[in-house]
Motif scaffolding. Structure first.
Motif, PDB file in Angstrom:
ATOM      1  N   GLY A 143       0.786  -1.228   0.000  1.00 19.17           N
ATOM      2  CA  GLY A 143       0.000   0.000   0.000  1.00 19.17           C
ATOM      3  C   GLY A 143       0.817   1.275   0.000  1.00 19.17           C
ATOM      4  O   GLY A 143       0.254   2.363   0.116  1.00 19.17           O
ATOM      5  N   ALA A 144       2.144   1.186  -0.134  1.00 19.46           N
ATOM      6  CA  ALA A 144       2.993   2.381  -0.085  1.00 19.46           C
ATOM      7  C   ALA A 144       2.688   3.334  -1.226  1.00 19.46           C
ATOM      8  O   ALA A 144       2.304   2.917  -2.329  1.00 19.46           O
ATOM      9  CB  ALA A 144       4.465   1.976  -0.118  1.00 19.46           C
ATOM     10  N   ASP A 145       2.848   4.607  -0.964  1.00 13.62           N
ATOM     11  CA  ASP A 145       2.670   5.643  -1.974  1.00 13.62           C
ATOM     12  C   ASP A 145       3.970   5.759  -2.767  1.00 13.62           C
ATOM     13  O   ASP A 145       5.001   6.168  -2.221  1.00 13.62           O
ATOM     14  CB  ASP A 145       2.343   6.969  -1.291  1.00 13.62           C
ATOM     15  N   PRO A 146       3.980   5.412  -4.060  1.00 13.01           N
ATOM     16  CA  PRO A 146       5.231   5.451  -4.823  1.00 13.01           C
ATOM     17  C   PRO A 146       5.818   6.840  -4.968  1.00 13.01           C
ATOM     18  O   PRO A 146       7.005   6.973  -5.287  1.00 13.01           O
ATOM     19  CB  PRO A 146       4.822   4.872  -6.183  1.00 13.01           C
ATOM     20  N   SER A 147       5.019   7.876  -4.738  1.00 13.55           N
ATOM     21  CA  SER A 147       5.549   9.230  -4.851  1.00 13.55           C
ATOM     22  C   SER A 147       6.229   9.697  -3.571  1.00 13.55           C
ATOM     23  O   SER A 147       6.883  10.744  -3.561  1.00 13.55           O
ATOM     24  CB  SER A 147       4.420  10.210  -5.202  1.00 13.55           C
ATOM     25  N   ALA A 148       6.096   8.901  -2.502  1.00 12.32           N
ATOM     26  CA  ALA A 148       6.651   9.314  -1.213  1.00 12.32           C
ATOM     27  C   ALA A 148       7.663   8.334  -0.645  1.00 12.32           C
ATOM     28  O   ALA A 148       8.303   8.628   0.366  1.00 12.32           O
ATOM     29  CB  ALA A 148       5.509   9.516  -0.201  1.00 12.32           C
ATOM     30  N   THR A 149       7.812   7.157  -1.264  1.00 13.77           N
ATOM     31  CA  THR A 149       8.728   6.135  -0.768  1.00 13.77           C
ATOM     32  C   THR A 149       9.531   5.554  -1.929  1.00 13.77           C
ATOM     33  O   THR A 149       9.146   5.716  -3.087  1.00 13.77           O
ATOM     34  CB  THR A 149       7.952   5.000  -0.060  1.00 13.77           C
ATOM     35  N   PRO A 150      10.643   4.856  -1.649  1.00 11.59           N
ATOM     36  CA  PRO A 150      11.471   4.307  -2.732  1.00 11.59           C
ATOM     37  C   PRO A 150      10.710   3.327  -3.621  1.00 11.59           C
ATOM     38  O   PRO A 150       9.859   2.571  -3.163  1.00 11.59           O
ATOM     39  CB  PRO A 150      12.593   3.589  -1.969  1.00 11.59           C
ATOM     40  N   VAL A 151      11.031   3.353  -4.909  1.00 11.45           N
ATOM     41  CA  VAL A 151      10.446   2.445  -5.890  1.00 11.45           C
ATOM     42  C   VAL A 151      11.596   1.844  -6.715  1.00 11.45           C
ATOM     43  O   VAL A 151      12.481   2.575  -7.175  1.00 11.45           O
ATOM     44  CB  VAL A 151       9.461   3.158  -6.834  1.00 11.45           C
ATOM     45  N   TYR A 152      11.542   0.525  -6.896  1.00 13.77           N
ATOM     46  CA  TYR A 152      12.584  -0.186  -7.644  1.00 13.77           C
ATOM     47  C   TYR A 152      11.924  -0.961  -8.780  1.00 13.77           C
ATOM     48  O   TYR A 152      10.769  -1.398  -8.662  1.00 13.77           O
ATOM     49  CB  TYR A 152      13.301  -1.146  -6.696  1.00 13.77           C
ATOM     50  N   ALA A 153      12.630  -1.123  -9.878  1.00 14.14           N
ATOM     51  CA  ALA A 153      12.099  -1.905 -11.003  1.00 14.14           C
ATOM     52  C   ALA A 153      13.242  -2.625 -11.697  1.00 14.14           C
ATOM     53  O   ALA A 153      14.385  -2.149 -11.708  1.00 14.14           O
ATOM     54  CB  ALA A 153      11.364  -1.011 -11.989  1.00 14.14           C
TER      55      ALA A 153
ATOM     56  N   TYR B 297       4.805  -2.490 -25.723  1.00  9.66           N
ATOM     57  CA  TYR B 297       3.778  -2.167 -24.734  1.00  9.66           C
ATOM     58  C   TYR B 297       4.272  -1.079 -23.797  1.00  9.66           C
ATOM     59  O   TYR B 297       5.467  -0.999 -23.483  1.00  9.66           O
ATOM     60  CB  TYR B 297       3.453  -3.388 -23.868  1.00  9.66           C
ATOM     61  N   ASP B 298       3.356  -0.253 -23.335  1.00  7.28           N
ATOM     62  CA  ASP B 298       3.605   0.666 -22.228  1.00  7.28           C
ATOM     63  C   ASP B 298       3.167  -0.077 -20.973  1.00  7.28           C
ATOM     64  O   ASP B 298       1.973  -0.311 -20.758  1.00  7.28           O
ATOM     65  CB  ASP B 298       2.809   1.953 -22.413  1.00  7.28           C
ATOM     66  N   LEU B 299       4.114  -0.484 -20.148  1.00  6.69           N
ATOM     67  CA  LEU B 299       3.816  -1.234 -18.930  1.00  6.69           C
ATOM     68  C   LEU B 299       3.697  -0.271 -17.745  1.00  6.69           C
ATOM     69  O   LEU B 299       4.412   0.723 -17.669  1.00  6.69           O
ATOM     70  CB  LEU B 299       4.917  -2.267 -18.665  1.00  6.69           C
ATOM     71  N   PHE B 300       2.780  -0.562 -16.836  1.00  4.67           N
ATOM     72  CA  PHE B 300       2.528   0.287 -15.664  1.00  4.67           C
ATOM     73  C   PHE B 300       2.273   1.741 -16.093  1.00  4.67           C
ATOM     74  O   PHE B 300       2.912   2.670 -15.595  1.00  4.67           O
ATOM     75  CB  PHE B 300       3.698   0.220 -14.680  1.00  4.67           C
ATOM     76  N   PRO B 301       1.353   1.968 -17.033  1.00  4.05           N
ATOM     77  CA  PRO B 301       1.145   3.307 -17.588  1.00  4.05           C
ATOM     78  C   PRO B 301       0.608   4.330 -16.583  1.00  4.05           C
ATOM     79  O   PRO B 301       0.685   5.533 -16.869  1.00  4.05           O
ATOM     80  CB  PRO B 301       0.142   3.067 -18.720  1.00  4.05           C
ATOM     81  N   LEU B 302       0.077   3.875 -15.452  1.00  6.81           N
ATOM     82  CA  LEU B 302      -0.451   4.823 -14.476  1.00  6.81           C
ATOM     83  C   LEU B 302       0.574   5.232 -13.429  1.00  6.81           C
ATOM     84  O   LEU B 302       0.268   6.034 -12.540  1.00  6.81           O
ATOM     85  CB  LEU B 302      -1.689   4.239 -13.781  1.00  6.81           C
ATOM     86  N   LEU B 303       1.778   4.690 -13.500  1.00  9.64           N
ATOM     87  CA  LEU B 303       2.838   5.195 -12.626  1.00  9.64           C
ATOM     88  C   LEU B 303       3.130   6.638 -13.021  1.00  9.64           C
ATOM     89  O   LEU B 303       3.230   6.951 -14.215  1.00  9.64           O
ATOM     90  CB  LEU B 303       4.108   4.367 -12.782  1.00  9.64           C
ATOM     91  N   PRO B 304       3.281   7.534 -12.055  1.00 10.47           N
ATOM     92  CA  PRO B 304       3.630   8.918 -12.411  1.00 10.47           C
ATOM     93  C   PRO B 304       4.879   8.961 -13.287  1.00 10.47           C
ATOM     94  O   PRO B 304       5.837   8.212 -13.065  1.00 10.47           O
ATOM     95  CB  PRO B 304       3.878   9.566 -11.039  1.00 10.47           C
ATOM     96  N   GLU B 305       4.868   9.822 -14.291  1.00 10.62           N
ATOM     97  CA  GLU B 305       5.964   9.872 -15.254  1.00 10.62           C
ATOM     98  C   GLU B 305       7.314  10.125 -14.595  1.00 10.62           C
ATOM     99  O   GLU B 305       8.336   9.553 -14.999  1.00 10.62           O
ATOM    100  CB  GLU B 305       5.682  10.954 -16.297  1.00 10.62           C
ATOM    101  N   ALA B 306       7.332  10.973 -13.574  1.00 16.81           N
ATOM    102  CA  ALA B 306       8.600  11.280 -12.910  1.00 16.81           C
ATOM    103  C   ALA B 306       9.189  10.044 -12.251  1.00 16.81           C
ATOM    104  O   ALA B 306      10.401   9.806 -12.305  1.00 16.81           O
ATOM    105  CB  ALA B 306       8.394  12.389 -11.880  1.00 16.81           C
ATOM    106  N   ILE B 307       8.318   9.234 -11.630  1.00 18.94           N
ATOM    107  CA  ILE B 307       8.786   8.026 -10.962  1.00 18.94           C
ATOM    108  C   ILE B 307       9.240   6.994 -11.983  1.00 18.94           C
ATOM    109  O   ILE B 307      10.297   6.368 -11.832  1.00 18.94           O
ATOM    110  CB  ILE B 307       7.671   7.448 -10.067  1.00 18.94           C
ATOM    111  N   LYS B 308       8.457   6.827 -13.036  1.00 17.23           N
ATOM    112  CA  LYS B 308       8.832   5.865 -14.068  1.00 17.23           C
ATOM    113  C   LYS B 308      10.146   6.269 -14.728  1.00 17.23           C
ATOM    114  O   LYS B 308      10.974   5.414 -15.087  1.00 17.23           O
ATOM    115  CB  LYS B 308       7.721   5.757 -15.109  1.00 17.23           C
TER     116      LYS B 308
END
Length: 561
Positions: free
Chosen positions: A446-456, A501-512
């Motif tokens: 449930g973490a907010d990707p705009s406020a915590t680390p995100v890895y891919a 394909y555009d994967l995870f298209p709803l991730l904010p652009e800055a984070i992606k």
């Protein structure tokens, strides 16, 4: 006038947000509520303030005198704090729902569920049914309240015409071991595993309704008839005892960051209940299940991609049993005249065998989930050497490592290209030329990707014997190998470019943008917890030397697939 995009989430508190920036059902998680008001505030509360937003007035009703008193914080539900218990009474420490989700370690955690008791009901206000996506919800039934024949009845009503459809969840545990065992998509509710309990007696379990084809039933995917119409949604507990309801939304949770979107502008996967010959989506058919979501290809009789979510509530933890059942079964939820692939179709197809798009190890918390990933719509022909522990299993187990460290992982697996096919009684089962996997990892469930680390990171490789290309794969700096054919570790952007394909298209652009080029691999499970906050993937440094004393390194003890 200052305007904001519809994707902007202006909810006051992150804990009150819905499933998307614009929720598919307002207050479906029952968290639009401010509890523990001061005495003056409580004294001044009027009738409206005692109602549940979205579920009262404007057509919404309940049988409660004071609806908000039926909102219960997860931490106050004692049955969510019981660890896994073996039949002999032995308990496995740290395996309660609250422990495994990290909730007990958060003093300020707040998440509300609705408590329904026998005979009680609640109806959501009028809303417009989304143009796609299954209706889903989570329920928890205390162990002592299960297997008593209680039913949770769900009714969707078209407010204009009065037409309604109903479905029930039988609050008995699914039976796979004694007598005539249950099966998925059985028209008989008493024998349908999809509408009976699995993990629900230990934590919250997801159920989908109005989205499944039941042979012989009068209601066939009738949710589609309600698309774009104004409707009301009612939940009613028939019987006695209690059930806890939460996260009532449309669209699968595994698609939180969007379904794969073709870059050529063609339609993404969608469901149609039409028979095969007239089905507009027969080669890109969206099948949403509680355990995973598929894009199914009816011509090739395999899935194009599968999306699923991994967190500590979806996998078995140390000390718990591993229901490692590999009995493949045909998927009876397909629309009319679609060929239902069987286990026998994969016999004697060397060097290929059935490989899971959603791996068994990613849905290992219960036998019900285990069997759900064995449905043949989730299986593709995979080279036997490709699918062994020396290769693809390593990457499947890598996702589990994050979940065991308390993270939440969003995974999409898929195929790219067709190399051949084999005949199954006059039906072709296509053999993928390449297989790929991409995962996005959040700090915690449930973490907010705009406020915590995100890895891919991603993985891509031809569907053939890989040799020893993945030997010591967690000790290599893959970012230094430019030739894509010489490495199985790819970045998110590299895979998107290759498959179109555009994967995870709803991730904010800055984070992606920050994670799209990552090819960093954590050298061990323990290193995830030790180095996560330092964001080691930011600069793709060489991994730390392998710790020979770390038993979790590469998680080779786990069975993937």
């Amino acid at each position: 006038m200052i305007m904001a995009m519809v994707s902007f989430d202006n909810t006051l508190s992150a804990g009150m947000r819905g499933d998307y920036a614009v929720p598919t059902l307002f207050n479906g998680n029952f968290d639009q509520y401010i509890p523990n008001k001061s005495a003056p505030e409580e004294f001044g509360r009027n009738t409206i303030s005692k109602e549940i937003p979205g579920w009262s007035f404007h057509g919404g009703t309940s049988t409660f005198v004071d609806p908000t008193k039926h909102l219960v914080n997860w931490k106050a539900i004692d049955s969510l704090n019981i660890p896994y218990t073996y039949p002999n009474g032995k308990q496995v420490s740290g395996t309660s729902f609250l422990d495994r989700m990290g909730i007990n370690s958060e003093p300020n955690f707040s998440n509300y569920a609705l408590e329904l008791k026998g005979g009680e009901s609640i109806t959501h206000n009028r809303f417009v049914v989304p143009d796609w996506g299954s209706l889903r919800f989570n329920i928890h039934v205390p162990k002592e309240a299960a297997d008593r024949g209680n039913r949770l009845k769900v009714t969707l009503t078209d407010t204009a015409s009065g037409e309604e459809i109903t479905e029930s969840i039988l609050l008995n545990e699914a039976n796979f071991t004694t007598g005539t065992s249950d099966s998925f998509y059985n028209n008989d509710l008493e024998k349908d595993a999809a509408r009976k309990l699995g993990y629900a007696t230990r934590g919250f379990e997801t159920f989908n309704v109005f989205d499944t084809f039941y042979e012989g039933s009068s209601q066939q995917k009738e949710l589609d008839k309600f698309r774009g119409k104004t409707a009301m949604l009612k939940f009613e507990l028939e019987g006695s005892d209690v059930v806890y309801l939460d996260d009532v939304f449309f669209k699968s949770s595994s698609l939180k960051f969007g379904e794969p979107k073709p870059k050529d502008g063609s339609s993404p996967a969608r469901y149609s209940g039409a028979a095969y010959d007239g089905n507009l989506y027969k080669d890109n058919l969206l099948l949403e299940k509680p355990q995973y979501t598929l894009s199914y290809n009816g011509t090739g009789n395999i899935s194009n991609w599968a999306s699923f979510q991994i967190n500590p509530s979806s996998i078995y933890l140390k000390g718990e049993p591993n229901p490692n059942n590999r009995t493949f079964t045909n998927d009876r939820s397909l629309p009319p005249d679609f060929y239902q692939v069987t286990n026998a179709d994969y016999k004697n197809r060397e060097p290929y065998a059935g490989g899971h798009q959603t791996p068994i190890i990613s849905r290992s918390i219960t036998l019900k989930d285990n069997k759900a990933v064995n449905l043949m719509t989730n299986i593709v022909p995979q080279n036997e050497e490709h699918n062994k522990p020396k290769f693809w299993e390593k990457f499947e187990n890598y996702g589990q490592d994050f979940a065991k460290e308390g993270k939440e992982v969003y995974v999409i697996n898929g195929i790219d290209g067709i190399k051949d096919s084999f005949d199954a009684g006059g039906k072709a089962i296509q053999i993928p030329a390449n297989l790929w996997k991409v995962m996005v990892v959040l700090d915690k469930p449930g973490a907010d990707p705009s406020a915590t680390p995100v890895y891919a990171v991603g993985f891509y490789y031809p569907n053939e014997d890989p040799g020893n290309i993945a030997k010591d794969w967690r000790k290599k700096d893959w970012s230094k190998i430019d030739n894509l054919t010489q490495r199985p570790v790819w970045s998110l952007e590299e895979i998107e470019t290759k498959i179109g394909y555009d994967l995870f298209p709803l991730l904010p652009e800055a984070i992606k943008g920050e994670i799209k080029d990552v090819k960093y691999i954590f050298p061990s499970q323990k290193s995830i917890g030790k180095t996560w906050d330092s964001l080691p993937w930011k600069s793709n440094p060489p991994p730390l030397p392998e710790d020979p004393t770390d038993p979790d390194d590469e998680s080779e003890s786990l069975e993937g697939e």
